[in-house]
Design an enzyme around this catalytic site. Structure first.
Site, PDB file in Angstrom:
ATOM      1  N   LYS A 175    -106.458 -37.306  -7.909  1.00  0.00           N
ATOM      2  CA  LYS A 175    -106.693 -35.849  -7.859  1.00  0.00           C
ATOM      3  C   LYS A 175    -105.737 -35.151  -8.834  1.00  0.00           C
ATOM      4  O   LYS A 175    -104.552 -35.008  -8.569  1.00  0.00           O
ATOM      5  CB  LYS A 175    -106.455 -35.293  -6.455  1.00  0.00           C
ATOM      6  CG  LYS A 175    -107.012 -33.873  -6.353  1.00  0.00           C
ATOM      7  CD  LYS A 175    -106.270 -32.961  -5.418  1.00  0.00           C
ATOM      8  CE  LYS A 175    -105.081 -32.264  -6.002  1.00  0.00           C
ATOM      9  NZ  LYS A 175    -105.318 -31.315  -7.098  1.00  0.00           N
ATOM     10  N   GLU A 250     -92.158 -37.692  -7.653  1.00  0.00           N
ATOM     11  CA  GLU A 250     -91.351 -37.186  -8.771  1.00  0.00           C
ATOM     12  C   GLU A 250     -91.444 -35.673  -8.707  1.00  0.00           C
ATOM     13  O   GLU A 250     -92.555 -35.122  -8.715  1.00  0.00           O
ATOM     14  CB  GLU A 250     -91.903 -37.691 -10.107  1.00  0.00           C
ATOM     15  CG  GLU A 250     -91.744 -39.180 -10.314  1.00  0.00           C
ATOM     16  CD  GLU A 250     -90.300 -39.635 -10.288  1.00  0.00           C
ATOM     17  OE1 GLU A 250     -89.393 -38.802 -10.505  1.00  0.00           O
ATOM     18  OE2 GLU A 250     -90.088 -40.821 -10.027  1.00  0.00           O
ATOM     19  N   CYS A 284     -90.457 -30.948 -16.283  1.00  0.00           N
ATOM     20  CA  CYS A 284     -89.531 -31.269 -15.192  1.00  0.00           C
ATOM     21  C   CYS A 284     -88.151 -31.547 -15.753  1.00  0.00           C
ATOM     22  O   CYS A 284     -87.152 -31.382 -15.077  1.00  0.00           O
ATOM     23  CB  CYS A 284     -90.038 -32.461 -14.414  1.00  0.00           C
ATOM     24  SG  CYS A 284     -90.496 -33.833 -15.464  1.00  0.00           S
ATOM     25  N   GLU A 385     -85.152 -24.056  -9.750  1.00  0.00           N
ATOM     26  CA  GLU A 385     -86.058 -24.372 -10.854  1.00  0.00           C
ATOM     27  C   GLU A 385     -86.940 -23.159 -11.149  1.00  0.00           C
ATOM     28  O   GLU A 385     -87.625 -22.649 -10.262  1.00  0.00           O
ATOM     29  CB  GLU A 385     -86.945 -25.573 -10.492  1.00  0.00           C
ATOM     30  CG  GLU A 385     -87.811 -26.007 -11.664  1.00  0.00           C
ATOM     31  CD  GLU A 385     -88.755 -27.155 -11.340  1.00  0.00           C
ATOM     32  OE1 GLU A 385     -89.518 -27.048 -10.352  1.00  0.00           O
ATOM     33  OE2 GLU A 385     -88.755 -28.150 -12.071  1.00  0.00           O
TER      34      GLU A 385
HETATM   35  P1  NAD Z   1     -97.476 -28.562  -7.369  1.00  0.00           P
HETATM   36  O1  NAD Z   1     -96.546 -29.234  -6.420  1.00  0.00           O
HETATM   37  O2  NAD Z   1     -97.917 -27.203  -7.064  1.00  0.00           O
HETATM   38  O3  NAD Z   1     -98.805 -29.436  -7.563  1.00  0.00           O
HETATM   39  C1  NAD Z   1     -98.782 -30.791  -7.967  1.00  0.00           C
HETATM   40  C2  NAD Z   1    -100.061 -31.459  -7.499  1.00  0.00           C
HETATM   41  O4  NAD Z   1    -100.056 -31.509  -6.077  1.00  0.00           O
HETATM   42  C3  NAD Z   1    -101.333 -30.733  -7.894  1.00  0.00           C
HETATM   43  O5  NAD Z   1    -102.363 -31.663  -8.139  1.00  0.00           O
HETATM   44  C4  NAD Z   1    -101.648 -29.921  -6.645  1.00  0.00           C
HETATM   45  O6  NAD Z   1    -103.017 -29.588  -6.534  1.00  0.00           O
HETATM   46  C5  NAD Z   1    -101.221 -30.885  -5.564  1.00  0.00           C
HETATM   47  N1  NAD Z   1    -100.845 -30.263  -4.284  1.00  0.00           N
HETATM   48  C6  NAD Z   1    -100.371 -29.005  -4.058  1.00  0.00           C
HETATM   49  N2  NAD Z   1    -100.172 -28.824  -2.747  1.00  0.00           N
HETATM   50  C7  NAD Z   1    -100.500 -29.977  -2.128  1.00  0.00           C
HETATM   51  C8  NAD Z   1    -100.489 -30.424  -0.769  1.00  0.00           C
HETATM   52  N3  NAD Z   1    -100.110 -29.608   0.218  1.00  0.00           N
HETATM   53  N4  NAD Z   1    -100.878 -31.687  -0.506  1.00  0.00           N
HETATM   54  C9  NAD Z   1    -101.259 -32.521  -1.500  1.00  0.00           C
HETATM   55  N5  NAD Z   1    -101.302 -32.156  -2.799  1.00  0.00           N
HETATM   56  C10 NAD Z   1    -100.919 -30.898  -3.105  1.00  0.00           C
HETATM   57  O7  NAD Z   1     -96.762 -28.640  -8.816  1.00  0.00           O
HETATM   58  P2  NAD Z   1     -97.291 -28.052 -10.190  1.00  0.00           P
HETATM   59  O8  NAD Z   1     -97.100 -26.574 -10.201  1.00  0.00           O
HETATM   60  O9  NAD Z   1     -98.625 -28.613 -10.514  1.00  0.00           O
HETATM   61  O10 NAD Z   1     -96.259 -28.727 -11.217  1.00  0.00           O
HETATM   62  C11 NAD Z   1     -95.005 -28.220 -11.518  1.00  0.00           C
HETATM   63  C12 NAD Z   1     -93.931 -28.992 -10.774  1.00  0.00           C
HETATM   64  O11 NAD Z   1     -94.032 -30.381 -11.078  1.00  0.00           O
HETATM   65  C13 NAD Z   1     -92.523 -28.602 -11.188  1.00  0.00           C
HETATM   66  O12 NAD Z   1     -91.719 -28.472 -10.045  1.00  0.00           O
HETATM   67  C14 NAD Z   1     -92.056 -29.776 -12.034  1.00  0.00           C
HETATM   68  O13 NAD Z   1     -90.661 -29.944 -12.083  1.00  0.00           O
HETATM   69  C15 NAD Z   1     -92.749 -30.908 -11.371  1.00  0.00           C
HETATM   70  N6  NAD Z   1     -92.863 -32.053 -12.266  1.00  0.00           N
HETATM   71  C16 NAD Z   1     -92.076 -33.136 -12.020  1.00  0.00           C
HETATM   72  C17 NAD Z   1     -92.122 -34.225 -12.884  1.00  0.00           C
HETATM   73  C18 NAD Z   1     -91.260 -35.426 -12.642  1.00  0.00           C
HETATM   74  O14 NAD Z   1     -91.590 -36.478 -13.156  1.00  0.00           O
HETATM   75  N7  NAD Z   1     -90.174 -35.313 -11.893  1.00  0.00           N
HETATM   76  C19 NAD Z   1     -92.984 -34.208 -13.973  1.00  0.00           C
HETATM   77  C20 NAD Z   1     -93.772 -33.080 -14.187  1.00  0.00           C
HETATM   78  C21 NAD Z   1     -93.708 -32.004 -13.316  1.00  0.00           C
END
Ligand code: NAD
Length: 497
Positions: A175, A250, A284, A385
């Site tokens: 997903k 992550e 990130c 962040e």
């Molecule tokens: P997000 O947590 O909002 O969403 C990430 C994914 O999870 C999306 O596919 C979203 O639809 C899904 N999701 C959201 N709520 C959910 C739930 N309750 N249950 C299951 N899935 C759910 O994050 P985002 O806004 O898409 O991405 C930005 C974040 O990602 C930042 O905090 C960034 O630091 C982090 N990030 C981390 C890394 C790493 O490797 N550490 C890499 C890239 C991004």
């Protein structure tokens, strides 16, 4: 008419049962719909998980080198389509085209790397304490994996999960973020073209709380690999832990660059610009904190501001653009809100700070590269962040002070130091509490052949990518096998001559 894309379930491209859809917009110009995808419901996910369960046996038993050949073909296909995929990443996510192409290159690198792992996947063979007996450990797949990815690396992060999961013999339900579903669909399409059998890779589009959560907690899913925000990751880790699922998350970062008084300032400024404003600060590993030795603080700041002033905002497809938009309206509001918080906390806004809606920028989510100076380590803008083009510059008295500030946050993904003193770099390497440390380079730029992941609230569970301790540990379990060919009962620890 906007182009329509589908879910992939059991090898067939299908719409959501409900017929509901979601739109993916270009953040540089929200009049442009990049694509329309299904908004999947529970029944769609049930079907996808069932398809993955049914395909598991065949895929598990396919020799890993054969699985590797399919991944190798996928690598070739992604490479042949790199330009188109890179442009798509830029249109859908906003990052400038060279970075869009870099996003795709990471997927190519990972596909080749994991294809090669098909001929390794090595365990250990050790001597037995008993005669006519052998002992070994082997990696075995976990089962059906849910892969949940964010929007900031629309091709690279899915590839970082798909390829190691597949080479290990798992089947998956993937997903992607609902903000970058089209790039994800193109990637999965190429995997199908490469010969992945039906049901091995299933794609379901949808939002996080509806589609994502139901998928992650589905009883047919044995493991979850999540990349995204700390809030969602920690919540999933709790729920999935209670359900006895393997889970790796992550998550966020608040990555520091330390600039020592002996550093080459020109190099440090270049690194800070790339680390802080590359990908519009939406990595990130973005360098959102610059911790600068007080002896060079003023000089560094002056050069940094002058260099950041020259960055041009715009559509990432234009050659003239250095910094693209932020991803969506809620991210726009969040970043602007943090800028207000910074002002109220007493930090000095020395560059930017505004949304830009003039000329060609009016249809997108553009925020000026923003710099705060005189930031105190305990301010919220120095600890939380922000995930946008906002950099905090903090003063440090010496190396010890700088490392203390660097480590004094809840995150620990990557950290960097600019210095020409070998002892200083060794101390920083030893004492920085982060999953990745860079010397004389910014906080971004990880290569795929070593593990990727953070400490504290940046990472939970196994790490991603290659090398010892990398993603194969996430996607396999160890099985130990003892074979006795003596033809009699032998008792370990008991039979002694
Ligand atoms: P997000 O947590 O909002 O969403 C990430 C994914 O999870 C999306 O596919 C979203 O639809 C899904 N999701 C959201 N709520 C959910 C739930 N309750 N249950 C299951 N899935 C759910 O994050 P985002 O806004 O898409 O991405 C930005 C974040 O990602 C930042 O905090 C960034 O630091 C982090 N990030 C981390 C890394 C790493 O490797 N550490 C890499 C890239 C991004």
């Amino acid at each position: 008419m906007s182009e329509k894309f589908s879910n992939l379930i059991d090898g067939r491209w299908v719409d959501a049962g409900s017929g509901k859809t979601l739109k993916s917009l270009n953040p540089a110009n929200t009049d442009e719909v990049v694509g329309v995808v299904p908004a999947s419901g529970k029944k769609d996910i049930d079907r996808a998980v069932k398809a993955a369960q049914d395909a598991f046996e065949g895929w598990r038993l396919m020799p890993a080198p054969k699985r590797g050949e399919i991944l190798f073909r996928a690598a070739e296909l992604i490479k042949n389509n790199k330009e188109e995929l890179g442009r798509l990443v830029t249109r859908e996510m906003g990052k400038v085209l060279p970075e869009g192409l870099g996003d795709v290159q990471e997927a190519i690198d990972m596909a080749y790397y994991m294809a090669g792992e098909g001929r390794r996947l090595s365990g250990e063979t050790v001597p037995s304490e008993l005669p006519d007996k052998d002992c070994k450990s082997v990696r075995v797949p976990v089962g059906v994996f849910a892969l949940i990815t964010p929007w900031n690396f629309p091709t690279a992060i899915p590839a970082w999960k798909l390829f190691p999961a597949l080479i290990s013999g798992n089947t998956v339900v993937f997903k992607p973020s609902s903000y970058t579903p089209v790039a994800a669909t193109r990637l999965v399409g190429l995997l199908v073209e490469a010969g992945v059998p039906p049901g091995v890779v299933n794609l379901v589009h949808g939002t996080g709380d509806e589609t994502g959560e139901y998928l992650a907690t589905h009883p047919g899913v044995k493991g979850v690999s999540f990349t995204g925000s700390t809030a969602v990751g920690e919540k999933l880790a709790k729920v999935c832990g209670a359900l006895d699922k393997e889970i790796s998350c992550e998550m966020g970062g608040k990555n520091p660059i330390i600039v020592m008084d002996d550093a080459r300032l020109d190099l440090a400024v270049e690194g800070a610009l790339w680390g802080g404003f590359g990908t519009t600060g939406q990595r990130c590993t973005a360098a959102s904190r610059l911790i600068v030795h007080e002896k060079v603080y003023d000089r560094f700041l002056e050069i940094f501001i002058n260099a950041a002033k020259k960055l041009r905002l715009g559509d990432g497809l234009l050659k003239t653009t250095d910094v693209g938009p932020v991803i969506n309206d809620s991210q726009l509001r969040k970043v602007l809100n943090y800028i207000e918080i910074g002002k109220k906390e007493g930090a000095r806004l020395v560059l930017g700070g505004n949304r830009r809606e003039d000329g060609d920028l009016k249809k997108g989510y553009f925020i000026e590269p923003t710099i705060f100076s005189e930031v105190a380590a305990e301010m919220r803008i120095a600890k939380e962040e922000i995930f946008g083009p906002v950099v905090s510059v903090i003063r440090a008295a010496d190396l010890k002070d700088a490392i203390g500030i660097a480590n004094g946050v809840d995150y620990g993904l990557s950290a960097s130091i600019y210095t020409r003193d070998v002892n200083c770099s060794a101390e920083a390497e030893r004492d920085l509490d982060a999953g990745i440390v860079y010397i004389n380079a910014p906080t971004i730029g990880a290569e795929i052949q070593l593990p990727f992941g953070g400490t504290k609230k940046s990472g939970l569970g196994r790490k991603e990518a290659g090398g010892r301790g990398g993603a194969l540990d996430m996607f396999t379990k160890w099985k130990v096998v003892y074979r006795d060919f003596s033809g009699r009962l032998q008792k370990a620890q008991i039979d002694k001559d």
